[in-house]
Design an enzyme around this catalytic site. Sequence first.
Site, mmCIF file in Angstrom:
data_model
loop_
_atom_site.group_PDB
_atom_site.id
_atom_site.type_symbol
_atom_site.label_atom_id
_atom_site.label_comp_id
_atom_site.label_asym_id
_atom_site.label_seq_id
_atom_site.Cartn_x
_atom_site.Cartn_y
_atom_site.Cartn_z
ATOM 1 N N ASP A 9 0.714 -1.190 -0.133
ATOM 2 C CA ASP A 9 0.075 -0.040 -0.056
ATOM 3 C C ASP A 9 0.801 1.347 0.155
ATOM 4 O OD1 ASP A 9 -2.504 1.492 -0.042
ATOM 5 O OD2 ASP A 9 -3.026 0.783 2.008
ATOM 6 N N ASP A 10 0.261 2.541 -0.235
ATOM 7 C CA ASP A 10 1.252 3.641 -0.331
ATOM 8 C C ASP A 10 1.225 4.032 1.015
ATOM 9 O OD1 ASP A 10 -1.646 4.236 0.186
ATOM 10 O OD2 ASP A 10 -1.522 5.936 -1.155
ATOM 11 N N ASP A 24 -2.042 4.643 7.650
ATOM 12 C CA ASP A 24 -2.513 5.941 8.545
ATOM 13 C C ASP A 24 -3.024 5.461 10.092
ATOM 14 O OD1 ASP A 24 -3.817 8.143 9.610
ATOM 15 O OD2 ASP A 24 -4.298 8.873 7.360
#
Length: 168
Positions: free
Chosen positions: A100-101, A104
Amino acid sequence: MAEASAPEKAFPVSWEELHRTGKALAWRLVDAGPFEGIVAITRGGLVPAAIVARELAIRVVDTVCVTTYGTSGDDKTRGDLKIVKPPSIEGDGEGWLIVDDLVDTGVTARAVRALLPKAHFATIYAKPAGRPLVDTFITEVSQDTWIYFPWDLEQRPVDPIAALRLPR
């Protein structure tokens, strides 16, 4: 007088920087493999997954499609997590790489980890709340930083940081 809110800590990422950090992620992952394939978390994980797949010579790339943002149309408002498309691989993820980027708050990471608990989880960016959920990442940013990925940006003038300071 209304109370002023703290300015957003913006962290814009260029295509070049994303490619460079994606390649750095591949360097960190090369000894963790070999991997049978990659499961990219859409949409943000697609570009980093392509970079990692190229660098690690991985030909099998699957997706898990998750929505948590964008329910109001602005892509910054959180909605309920929904697995739109589960990965098509079978099993617990052993031998697979999840990309994933960003991690969070960890909401998406927890849901994907539940689907593939033995997969190796890698992201380019990590915030403190989600960092314990990933096995490998490149850059940590503060929880109150908003990362602007290149697919979210257009060139335009911006105010200097000093202009964003709260009135005293």
